[in-house]
Design a protein around this motif. Structure first.
Motif, short mmCIF file in Angstrom:
data_model
loop_
_atom_site.label_atom_id
_atom_site.label_comp_id
_atom_site.label_asym_id
_atom_site.label_seq_id
_atom_site.Cartn_x
_atom_site.Cartn_y
_atom_site.Cartn_z
N MET A 712 0.82 -1.21 0.00
CA MET A 712 0.00 0.00 0.00
C MET A 712 0.85 1.26 0.00
N ASN A 713 0.18 2.36 -0.31
CA ASN A 713 0.85 3.66 -0.45
C ASN A 713 1.18 4.25 0.92
N PRO A 714 2.33 4.94 1.04
CA PRO A 714 2.72 5.53 2.33
C PRO A 714 1.67 6.49 2.90
N LYS A 715 1.04 7.30 2.03
CA LYS A 715 0.06 8.26 2.53
C LYS A 715 -1.14 7.54 3.13
N GLN A 719 -2.20 7.77 7.11
CA GLN A 719 -3.55 8.15 7.52
C GLN A 719 -4.16 7.16 8.49
N ARG A 720 -3.78 5.90 8.35
CA ARG A 720 -4.39 4.85 9.16
C ARG A 720 -3.47 4.38 10.28
N GLY A 721 -2.39 5.10 10.47
CA GLY A 721 -1.45 4.74 11.53
C GLY A 721 -0.77 3.40 11.30
N ILE A 722 -0.58 3.08 10.02
CA ILE A 722 0.04 1.78 9.70
C ILE A 722 1.49 2.00 9.31
N LYS A 723 2.36 1.17 9.87
CA LYS A 723 3.78 1.22 9.50
C LYS A 723 4.15 -0.05 8.74
N ASP A 724 5.20 0.07 7.97
CA ASP A 724 5.71 -1.09 7.24
C ASP A 724 5.95 -2.23 8.23
N GLY A 725 5.45 -3.40 7.91
CA GLY A 725 5.66 -4.54 8.80
C GLY A 725 4.55 -4.77 9.80
N GLY A 740 0.15 -8.67 6.20
CA GLY A 740 1.26 -7.88 6.73
C GLY A 740 1.54 -6.72 5.80
N ALA A 741 1.55 -5.50 6.33
CA ALA A 741 1.68 -4.32 5.48
C ALA A 741 3.10 -4.17 4.93
N VAL A 742 3.17 -3.90 3.62
CA VAL A 742 4.42 -3.46 3.01
C VAL A 742 4.11 -2.08 2.42
N VAL A 743 4.70 -1.05 2.99
CA VAL A 743 4.38 0.31 2.57
C VAL A 743 5.39 0.73 1.52
N SER A 744 4.87 1.14 0.36
CA SER A 744 5.79 1.43 -0.74
C SER A 744 5.22 2.48 -1.68
N ASP A 745 6.12 3.33 -2.16
CA ASP A 745 5.79 4.35 -3.15
C ASP A 745 5.37 3.77 -4.49
#
Lengths: 821, 393, 215, 52
Positions: A712-715, A719-725, A740-745
């Motif tokens: 998912m997108n960093p923004k 917004q949802r208080g989610i960090k990578d991992g 499991g979240a992977v935050v990526s541009d």
């Protein structure tokens, strides 16, 4: 050591208790000759050919085949398939079904209560159920048509075995189409006269030589070319490497039209044209408007090779019923691309030789027929169809398509049909008014609403009242949409049989589960290089079938024996005789063109290479002589307007490509207020659909906290208080899952990805239960693309994502590492 | 000499003076018996295998080949000798065949096939003679031993049973399917069980003028009986009516439709149905010389104009059959086996006539079919599509 | 070479075989009768005897309770068979497959190092697994069966060998397996039996004078 | 001319033997052969023998 079984517990009781101890599990062995450190044997797979070192009855090491210069790292997962803790080890029957047979409590399906039975018992029950369904109901109650990506190997092709054996017993409901390309393969014959999605494309060397611009429209070549329908060669990567160089030298401009930065884009280091999800058609209409208003379209080409342009263009120019002119400005408001950029893009396409390459994702959404049709219209307007490095392709990401083909014949297969179609135990072919063939993705509809009439491809389908289903090497609990609806449907089935080598969710929701062995526990033969027909590969058995598993060939021979057709089934031939026969027939077909050694030599040597193929341009023959080499469309020409489709009178697929609003669409579309994020479920990077997801160590290389990654997108994340991992809960009105979240541009705002094929692991068998691993089809929508194709609409799906709070339940999808909470 | 003959005539034209009536009758009768016995013995002598293989041409070629087959050695020890199959048992035909053997004597004397190479080069022609003969007499020589009525179909393998039952129903000629059963097939057919050979094997011979036949494969068409100027190509399983047979050439008429957009080169079986009957060269398509033009109408589903035509052209003699069902049977088997390798093949009636080409084209990538077979299978699918089936779907 | 086998060792070996049998095959209805209280079956007698030992009191009683609950159900032998399947025959998601590799190897796969070690051991001893029981060598039942034989073979001569085997091949993974089996839903008999086995082995390997002497 | 010359016994014998042993057999063979040829030629025109 000698084995003893002495009398039991003399010390504690006077009674003899010998009955409490079973037979010894060990016995004296003849001293084994000391083995060599093992041999490197050739075998194949969807992931490519490899050599395996086998020693002490075990596959010790796997290395890529020497002729494969670009092997995929997925080969590392092979051992994990063979020695997976998720292997089905014994024939199993669901407990309540064992007790009450077809009158069992079907709500218990998925509760994992099974009874081990012997092969004889299991096959008896299977056979008795087939008998019961054929006599009590008829062929309309049995559905055997669902098939998936079988393990490779032409003799043991599992769908062929299942369908042949069951057809020798009686008739059953079949399917048409598939989950990958349902919309594409239905619409394209009307437009370009072939399914396109499974057709050979213009050879890469010609594209590299002639194209000035390449548009990758939702096509991730680098990701998807890792796997092939047959044994893969990965030859296409050589050309992608050359393309990368040409991009660097600015000799070819490659633009990836995608809401996501794809693996291919990053590999080629090429440009991206972002487009809002599901809005490819407005973008293309804007392009068409520009081409037409600026007279950039090729009128001559349209006049000579196409029909119906004059019926289509009023729609673009706002002269048709809707009175909306499809200007770039109009498109901008939907697809999110600035009007001027659309114009610029259109001019670029028309300026020089442009090859447009579509992926399959855009047709796996509601109205998935439209972007494919519209793509063909754009290509026709550009007038480059049939020129090397020009025109349009729909499959360059698939099974080595685009690699010059040798034209050699590959080995045939074990026959899917009975040799004598009329000679069946049950000759009843009366479907009681139900359709005997249904669109592949509509079987859940059939179970839920039997007797309902639906439109499909010009015909009316009456959904049959299915009572029994048989799956072999097929995992609909991964590829079908909307798990909770499936659970509901499965409760209405009386009997489900699943043949597989691993405990897929389909097996967990089945009544009779039969253990097949993996493809490396049997001998077989396969084409090497899929569409490029590079050679023939011997698939040597590496180890004997583990546990009680059997080959598909043996399983269905046993079944056929129950009704006295085993001889007819095998044609009196064994496994190796079939392998040899397929090889010999192939050698015969290639005689005079490609010399092949005798079978013994081939088997010993492991493969036959046909060399490099010849360059070829798609539709060049049509361009050269449209009369004689007419397309397969009703008119023989490119049909920009299809009178035939128009006559069907469907509101969701009309006479020419159009923009239709989706049931759910992000970026301001319907439903985005409630669930703002679009979820794409594309083909995975490190699996083949759901295959290899059970490969423990390999899966661990990409999971996040043991769960499937959600990109998912960093923004959106912030917004949802989610960090990578972080562990996240992804949900909508249809279901919920953990990932499991992977935050990526790489992912645009409002866009998220869960790769399909993630194994379904619900907390319980109850409807609505949380999926603990991250199967995107827990969330997707189970509707047809339109009344034309009735295909999968998996990519029409909106979700919301939140950080998961509290104790996470253990992953239940596989026999994964023990997690003790 | 002249005198001797005249004298002889004087003697035989008058009643005998010295020889009694009884003696002459008896003498003639006995001489007749002896002659007839001798004649038959001689005839029989030429009807033995020893005689046949007396020539090294027969001995070294066909005789050796026979020895690899079931007609030479089998479980029950019954064997077929050369004349069993190659000499008609009916007296008249037998005598005719013996006279035909004069050609063989000629050949033996002048060494027409005295080397293996010469024999192989000529094999196709020689085999064709026998096939024509057996086709015409409905494989009488085979049936002298093999009788449909005496066949126990239950003892046959499943595949054989289907084929045989069908053949029996129509009292089909054995040679239709069993070419090459006792000797090797001619080289060009020996792409083994190559598809083309199988198709060619379905051709009948001895065409009747005025009758309708179907092409077993794609065939080149010519403008006249010299077969020199190409006029186009006839597609497989296309109906043609024979107008004339001139040696190696046959004149045919094709009743077809064509689209008049472009040059109108492609022929279709019926109005608005893309069932390909073949195509014409630009010159032929544009000329009135070879065709009669009929009615014209527009196809509503595509908006294209169509025109009915009767095309008259020439073919090389051969490769036609009187039974399209036989072609369909072959096409169906091919479709069921070849096209199910990847996935379940759709039922024939699942699509309509004009949808099939598109669907079929998309399936060809992994199918080992040559062009002739592809064309035949496609036509089969179209002719059995939902447009022709009752209650499809 | 014949070794004099003590009665204790014979008892120990038999107990290991008893466990091996229970963990390799479902109980038939006939066999299950042996575990009923009335009429007193041999199995029940054995469990009672074990329950009288203070070391095994809890565990053995848990097994007995599970059995008593079980026989109240309409199809006790099928319930037990389903329990057996769920615990031992499916995968780690639903059960606790009895293979050392799954608990000891990083990769979480079957047929890993523990299997190779057991295989080597068997081969050294000229043994192999019976073809009817086509399981990897690190299956619990095979290890227990082997241990029973090892006890009889070495008896009093080399108790060290038994001790080593228990430490190196069993106790290194059994606790994990037992914990895992306790988490399996709707299962009573086999997790209790697993616990009993663990306690028995722990006692057996601790005491220089094997525990069975007291029985 | 020898028109009315009476035939001798020897001459009659010779003639008889010539007819019975040489001439008629030869004629028969020619006749049968000719028939064979005729059928053959007919077949060339009408096609090989059919089946009744």
């Amino acid at each position: 050591m000698t084995i003893s079984r002495r009398s039991f517990l003399k010390g504690i009781a006077a009674t003899s208790a010998a009955g409490l101890i079973g037979p010894s599990l060990l016995q004296q062995a003849v001293a084994a000759a000391s083995e060599s450190p093992g041999q490197w044997q050739v075998s194949g797979s969807h992931w490519g050919a490899f050599r395996a070192r086998v020693y002490a009855g075990k596959v010790q090491e796997i290395k890529p085949f020497e002729a494969d210069s670009y092997p995929t790292e997925m080969l590392k997962g092979i051992k994990g398939i063979i020695y997976s803790p998720s292997r089905i080890r014994y024939p199993m029957v669901r407990y309540d079904w064992f007790l009450k047979r077809h009158q069992s409590d079907t709500k218990q399906r998925g509760d994992n209560r099974f009874i081990r039975v012997t092969w004889d018992q299991a096959i008896d029950m299977f056979y008795q159920e087939l008998e019961r369904v054929q006599t009590q109901y008829g062929p309309w109650a049995l559905h055997t048509g669902q098939t998936g990506w079988r393990q490779t190997g032409q003799v043991h092709s599992c769908g062929n075995h299942m369908e042949r054996a069951i057809a020798m017993h009686g008739y059953s409901v079949k399917k048409v189409g598939d989950y990958s390309t349902g919309a594409g393969q239905t619409i394209m014959p009307y437009v370009l006269g072939s399914t396109e999605v499974y057709a050979q494309g213009t050879s890469w060397p010609l594209i590299l030589k002639h194209s000035k611009t390449i548009v990758l429209w939702g096509s991730d070549l680098v990701k998807n070319l890792q796997v092939g329908w047959n044994c893969e060669t990965h030859e296409a990567y050589e050309y992608l490497e050359q393309l990368k160089e040409k991009v660097a030298k600015k000799q070819i401009r490659v633009i990836s039209v995608d809401p996501v930065r794809t693996k291919t884009q990053k590999y080629l280091n090429c440009e991206q044209q972002y487009v809002n999800p599901q809005t490819d058609v407005p973008f293309m209409l804007g392009i068409a408007h520009t081409l037409y208003s600026e007279k950039l379209h090729d009128e001559n080409f349209l006049k000579t090779y196409a029909l119906g342009f004059e019926d289509f263009i009023p729609y673009v120019m706002g002269k048709s019923k809707d009175k909306v002119e499809k200007t770039p400005e109009w498109a901008e408001s939907i697809c999110g691309i600035a009007a001027d950029d659309i114009r610029e893009f259109a001019r670029l396409l028309a300026k020089q030789r442009t090859q447009i390459i579509f992926g399959w994702c855009v047709q796996r959404q509601q109205h998935g027929e439209q972007p494919y049709w519209m793509g063909a219209v754009i290509a026709a307007m550009l007038g480059q169809i049939g020129l090397p490095g020009g025109g349009i392709s729909y499959a360059h990401h698939y099974s080595s398509i685009g690699v010059p083909s040798t034209g050699a014949a590959g080995p045939g297969g074990f026959p899917r049909n009975p040799d004598n179609p009329d000679d069946r135990i049950h000759k009843n072919n009366d479907f009681k008014g139900y359709s005997s063939t249904i669109p592949v993705a509509r079987w859940v509809d059939a179970i839920i609403e039997p007797g309902k009439k639906i439109n499909a491809n010009g015909a009316t389908i009456t959904l049959p009242d299915l009572k029994m289903m048989v799956f072999s090497g097929c995992n609909p609990w991964h590829h079908h949409q909307d798990r909770n609806r499936m659970k509901q449907a499965f409760q209405k089935l009386e009997t489900v049989v699943s043949v597989d080598f691993t405990w897929t969710a389909t097996c967990r929701f089945a009544d009779i589960v039969l253990p097949a062995c993996t493809q490396w526990e049997r001998n077989d033969i396969d084409l090497y290089g899929s569409y490029s027909s590079r050679g023939i590969i011997a698939m040597h058995k590496l180890v004997d079938p583990l546990f009680q598993s059997k080959t598909d060939f043996d399983i269905f021979t046993l079944l056929a024996k129950r009704f006295g057709k085993d001889k007819a089934y095998t044609q009196g031939k064994g496994e190796m005789e079939w392998v040899k026969q397929l090889y010999d027939e192939c050698a015969q077909a290639n005689k005079g063109k490609f010399e092949m050694p005798d079978f013994a030599t081939f088997w010993q040597q492991g493969w036959v290479d046909f060399g490099k193929g010849e360059n070829w341009t798609r539709q060049a023959d049509f361009r050269e002589d449209p009369e004689i080499n007419a397309l397969g469309t009703p008119s023989g020409f490119i049909e920009i307007f299809s009178r035939k489709i128009d006559r069907y009178g469907y509101d969701d697929c009309q006479g020419h490509p159009m923009w239709f609003e989706k049931a759910e669409r992000s970026h301001g579309g319907p439903g985005s207020d409630k669930h703002p994020i679009w979820l794409q479920s594309c083909h995975p990077d490190k699996r083949l659909h759901s295959q290899m997801c059970d490969s423990e160590a390999f899966r661990a290389t990409y999971t996040v906290q043991g769960r499937e990654p959600l990109y998912m997108n960093p923004k959106d994340a912030a917004q949802r208080g989610i960090k990578d991992g972080d562990l996240v809960r992804v949900f909508n009105q249809r279901g919920q899952l953990l990932a499991g979240a992977v935050v990526s541009d790489d992912y645009a705002p409002g866009v998220a990805r869960l790769q399909e094929g993630a194994w379904y692991g619900p907390e319980s068998e109850a409807i609505g239960a949380l999926d603990t691993y991250g199967d995107p089809n827990t969330l997707t929508m189970d509707i047809g693309t339109s009344q034309l194709a009735q295909a999968t609409s998996a990519n029409t799906c909106l979700v919301e994502i939140e950080k998961y709070q509290g104790d996470a339940p253990a992953v239940t999808a596989f026999g994964g590492p023990v997690e003790i909470s | 000499m002249k005198n001797t003959v005249r004298r002889f005539w004087q003697i035989v034209s008058k009643p005998s003076v010295h020889l009694s009536f009884g003696f002459l009758t008896m003498g003639g009768f006995i001489a007749g018996i002896i002659f007839w016995g001798g004649f038959n013995t001689a005839l029989e002598a030429t009807n033995t295998e020893e005689f046949c293989i007396g020539c090294h041409e027969m001995h070294d070629n066909v005789y050796v080949e026979l020895q690899e087959t079931i007609h030479w050695q089998n479980r029950s020890g019954v064997r077929a000798t050369c004349p069993d199959c190659h000499v008609p048992h009916n007296w008249t035909d037998k005598i005719a065949r013996k006279m035909q053997a004069s050609k063989e004597v000629w050949g033996a004397i002048f060494g027409t096939i005295d080397t293996r190479e010469k024999f192989l080069a000529k094999r196709g022609e020689l085999a064709q003679h026998e096939w024509d003969r057996l086709t015409a007499n409905n494989s009488l020589e085979c049936k002298n031993c093999h009788n449909y009525d005496s066949m126990d179909f239950n003892m046959m393998s499943e595949r054989a049973r289907v084929q045989m039952k069908m053949a029996a129903e129509r009292d089909q000629s054995c040679i239709d399917c069993h070419k090459g059963i006792a000797h090797h097939l001619p080289e060009n057919m020996n792409s083994g069980d190559g598809m083309l050979a199988k198709l060619e094997a379905m051709a009948t011979s001895g065409y009747q003028v005025g009758q309708a036949y179907y092409s077993v494969r794609q065939l080149p068409m010519f403008t006249d009986s010299t077969l020199t100027t190409e006029a186009g190509q006839l597609n497989a399983a296309t109906k043609v009516t024979i107008l004339d047979v001139k040696g190696d050439a046959i004149q045919i008429e094709i009743d077809a439709w064509r689209k008049t957009k472009g040059f109108g080169r492609v022929l279709f079986e019926d109005f608005a149905m893309n069932i390909n009957d073949g195509y014409l060269t630009k010159e032929v398509a544009q000329s009135d010389q070879y065709m009669q033009q009929g009615e014209s109408k527009e196809d509503d589903l595509t908006g294209l104009p169509w025109q009915k035509v009767a095309v008259t052209l020439w073919l090389r003699n051969g490769s036609l059959t009187d039974s399209r069902d036989r072609l369909w049977q072959f096409a169906k088997t091919t479709y069921d086996t070849s096209c199910s390798v990847c996935h379940t093949q759709p039922a024939e009636a699942h699509f309509d006539t004009n949808t099939w080409p598109g669907m079929f084209n998309g399936m060809l990538s992994f199918v080992n079919l040559d062009g002739d077979t592809q064309a035949l299978v496609l036509k089969y699918l179209q002719k059995h599509s939902s447009d022709f089936a009752d209650g499809a779907h | 070479m014949t070794t004099k086998i003590t009665e204790q060792d014979e008892t120990r070996a038999s107990l290991y075989w008893w466990f091996a049998s229970l963990f390799s095959q479902e109980l038939t209805a006939e066999q299950l009768k042996q575990y009923r209280a009335s009429p007193l079956g041999q199995g029940r007698a054995l469990l009672n005897a074990l329950a009288e030992q203070k070391e095994f009191n809890d565990a053995a009683n848990a097994v007995i309770t599970a059995l008593d609950n079980l026989v109240k159900l309409p199809h006790p032998e099928l319930e037990l068979a389903a329990d057996f399947s769920q615990l031992l025959l499916t995968d780690l998601k639903t059960g606790a497959p009895p293979y050392a590799s799954l608990y000891l190897d990083q990769k979480g796969l079957l047929f890993q190092q523990p299997h190779d070690d057991m295989q080597a051991l068997l081969q050294d001893q000229g043994l192999r697994i019976t073809p009817d029981f086509n399981e990897p060598a690190d299956h619990l039942a095979i290890q227990l069966d082997y241990l029973g034989n090892l006890i009889l073979q070495t008896s009093t001569q080399d108790p060290q060998a038994q001790h080593q085997f228990i430490q190196r091949h069993l106790l290194n993974w059994l606790p994990q397996w037992v914990t895992r089996s306790r988490q399996v839903r709707r299962n009573g008999f086999y997790p209790a039996l697993a616990q009993l086995l663990l306690q028995f082995i722990e006692q057996d390997s601790q005491q220089p004078q094997p525990v069975a002497a007291h029985i | 001319m020898q028109e009315n010359t009476p035939t001798s016994r020897a001459q009659e014998w010779k003639a008889f033997l010539f007819i019975a042993v040489v001439l008629f057999p030869l004629l028969s063979i020619i006749l049968v052969g000719g028939y064979g040829f005729a059928i053959w030629f007919l077949q060339m025109l009408m096609g090989p023998p059919g089946h009744g």
